[in-house]
Design a protein around this motif. Structure first.
Motif, PDB file in Angstrom:
ATOM      1  N   THR A   3      16.271 167.863 101.577  1.00 21.39           N
ATOM      2  CA  THR A   3      15.542 166.565 101.354  1.00 21.39           C
ATOM      3  C   THR A   3      14.540 167.121 100.540  1.00 21.39           C
ATOM      4  N   ALA A   4      13.368 167.849 101.671  1.00 16.32           N
ATOM      5  CA  ALA A   4      12.209 168.124 101.166  1.00 16.32           C
ATOM      6  C   ALA A   4      12.203 169.135  99.844  1.00 16.32           C
ATOM      7  N   TYR A   5      12.875 169.997  99.205  1.00 12.24           N
ATOM      8  CA  TYR A   5      13.559 169.999  98.347  1.00 12.24           C
ATOM      9  C   TYR A   5      13.862 169.514  96.990  1.00 12.24           C
ATOM     10  N   ARG A   6      14.790 168.364  97.830  1.00 12.26           N
ATOM     11  CA  ARG A   6      14.902 167.242  96.225  1.00 12.26           C
ATOM     12  C   ARG A   6      13.447 166.787  95.788  1.00 12.26           C
ATOM     13  N   ALA A   7      12.821 166.055  97.130  1.00  9.26           N
ATOM     14  CA  ALA A   7      11.640 165.467  95.662  1.00  9.26           C
ATOM     15  C   ALA A   7      10.715 166.440  95.267  1.00  9.26           C
ATOM     16  N   LEU A   8      10.512 167.765  95.852  1.00  6.55           N
ATOM     17  CA  LEU A   8       8.969 168.516  95.567  1.00  6.55           C
ATOM     18  C   LEU A   8       9.879 169.366  93.923  1.00  6.55           C
ATOM     19  N   THR A   9      11.486 169.367  93.796  1.00  4.65           N
ATOM     20  CA  THR A   9      11.410 169.882  93.069  1.00  4.65           C
ATOM     21  C   THR A   9      11.680 168.422  91.445  1.00  4.65           C
ATOM     22  N   ALA A  10      11.929 167.074  92.817  1.00 10.06           N
ATOM     23  CA  ALA A  10      11.872 166.072  91.266  1.00 10.06           C
ATOM     24  C   ALA A  10      10.610 166.118  91.066  1.00 10.06           C
ATOM     25  N   VAL A  11       9.228 166.812  92.028  1.00 11.45           N
ATOM     26  CA  VAL A  11       8.212 165.947  91.172  1.00 11.45           C
ATOM     27  C   VAL A  11       8.303 167.855  90.051  1.00 11.45           C
ATOM     28  N   TYR A  12       8.254 168.779  90.013  1.00 11.76           N
ATOM     29  CA  TYR A  12       8.181 169.285  89.278  1.00 11.76           C
ATOM     30  C   TYR A  12       8.865 169.553  88.310  1.00 11.76           C
ATOM     31  N   ALA A  13       9.808 168.544  88.496  1.00 15.13           N
ATOM     32  CA  ALA A  13      10.534 168.481  87.134  1.00 15.13           C
ATOM     33  C   ALA A  13       9.252 167.788  85.938  1.00 15.13           C
ATOM     34  N   VAL A  14       8.980 166.840  86.705  1.00 14.24           N
ATOM     35  CA  VAL A  14       8.506 165.885  86.042  1.00 14.24           C
ATOM     36  C   VAL A  14       6.384 166.541  85.784  1.00 14.24           C
ATOM     37  N   ALA A  15       6.109 167.523  86.886  1.00 15.28           N
ATOM     38  CA  ALA A  15       4.622 168.118  86.308  1.00 15.28           C
ATOM     39  C   ALA A  15       5.640 168.963  84.716  1.00 15.28           C
TER      40      ALA A  15
END
Length: 405
Positions: free
Chosen positions: A14-26
């Motif tokens: 769950t934490a991985y998906r949230a962080l990587t989604a933000v990373y992809a947008v960044a």
């Protein structure tokens, strides 16, 4: 109920998906000037971010991550990979630049691994790998490296989850058995301190008074023996249903059998059965033949010591053999009587007892002192000389009825 090993993996995902989604947008924001069609990139990333945040509650366990849901999740990752050339033109994607979902894609694959094990993980990672190769147009070393890394990691995690689930089921079953055993021991103590004592007293008083009370005492003794056998050995298991045709499961005649369960049918008010508190397992044929030999010995007790004679059966489970002794309080066997019985054609001891044990690779010793009863000691090896299970031969089941000297 969620597994103690699996649940932390879902929380980490769950934490991985949230962080990587933000990373992809960044990444997209930093490289916004290099996109040929930025509206495609940011439109997709907006959908990705909303989907990720909206579906976080589903990733609390395997129950809510259904197969259709995971299919949509993997489909969103594949769409982002295949849209990368459209948004990026012939720029970064041709030079091994990141795809639109970037490392968020691994989260979709890992969700399949946690839900369905290594097979689901292999299928999802294979689809992601094929999409990466298709959008690149060629199999560059960097692309192959990333595809292989995701594939191996997903399969490894899926396999670990399957092993953890199997271990959890085994542990749960062991805890159930432990709880049932403790409850049975508690009931056994209560029954021993109450019911069994009363039944034993009724048997003694009824035998002493005689008449109708003697019959009541006899019935109380039989119930005491049956109840004692139940609380020490548990109920006799029901016959297993036949396996379907073509099944690879072991047949009933291939499974080890508990000798104590087979001997339990001989225990009554006059026959006391004692043995280990755990199953005494033998090869099926060996267990049946040993039980038949004990039955023949008890037939001899009833025939020659009288129907009211007491007998005691003791089972000892040793590492390489099983010892069974049958002792009675009868008049014993006169010297030379066994030889005379064999010459007369009465082969109860020679065939039903010694013959059976000889076929199993064991021995049957008979010790008798006139006026002091008889003891038959059976020795059954657990393995033959080649290290295989003993007693592979077969005897005619009709011989089980031989029980006279």
């Amino acid at each position: 109920m969620s597994m103690s090993v699996e649940q932390p993996l879902w929380r980490a995902l769950t934490a991985y998906r949230a962080l990587t989604a933000v990373y992809a947008v960044a990444i997209a924001v930093v490289a916004r000037d290099s996109y040929e069609r930025p509206q495609v990139a940011f439109g997709y990333l907006a959908v990705l971010l909303v989907w990720t945040l909206a579906t976080l509650p589903r990733f609390t366990g395997a129950a809510r991550c259904t197969r259709p849901f995971l299919a949509v999740d993997v489909g969103l990752a594949l769409a982002g990979i295949l849209l990368t050339p459209l948004a990026d033109g012939a720029g970064r994607h041709a030079a091994d630049g990141p795809t639109l979902p970037s490392i968020w894609t691994a989260g979709a694959v890992l969700a399949c691994a946690l839900k369905g094990g290594w097979r689901w993980a292999a299928a999802a990672s294979a689809l992601v790998g094929a999409a990466n190769l298709a959008q690149r147009g060629e199999a560059s070393p960097n692309t192959l490296h990333n595809v292989l890394l995701v594939w191996v990691a997903a399969i490894a995690i899926g396999y670990v989850v399957e092993v953890a689930r199997a271990s959890e089921r085994t542990l749960a079953r062991a805890l159930e058995i432990q709880a049932a055993t403790r409850e049975r021991e508690r009931l056994a103590r209560d029954i021993h301190d109450g019911v069994l004592q009363v039944l034993a007293m009724v048997q003694r008083r009824g035998t002493a008074v005689g008449g109708e009370a003697a019959e009541l005492g006899r019935l109380a003794g039989e119930q005491e023996a049956a109840l004692r056998r139940l609380i020490t050995q548990g109920p006799v298991p029901e016959p297993r249903p036949a396996e379907p045709s073509g099944s690879a499961a072991p047949r009933d005649d291939e499974r080890p059998q508990d000798l104590m369960a087979l001997l339990g049918r001989y225990a009554d008010a006059r026959v006391t059965l004692s043995g280990p508190g755990t199953p005494v397992e033998l090869a099926p044929h060996a267990a049946r033949e040993t039980a038949a030999a004990v039955g023949a010995a008890l037939d001899n007790v009833r025939t020659h010591a009288g129907p009211g004679a007491r007998a005691w059966v003791l089972v000892e489970d040793e590492p390489d053999r099983v010892l069974v002794s049958v002792r009675d309080e009868g008049p014993g066997i006169a010297e030379g009587r066994l030889t005379e019985a064999a010459e007369e054609g009465r082969l109860g001891v020679a065939q039903s007892i010694r013959g059976r044990l000889r076929d199993l690779g064991g021995t049957a010793e008979l010790v008798s002192v006139p006026g002091q009863g008889t003891e038959v000691e059976l020795t059954v090896p657990k393995q033959d000389e080649d290290g295989r299970e003993a007693a592979t031969g077969r005897r005619d089941p009709a011989q089980a009825g031989e029980g006279t000297q």
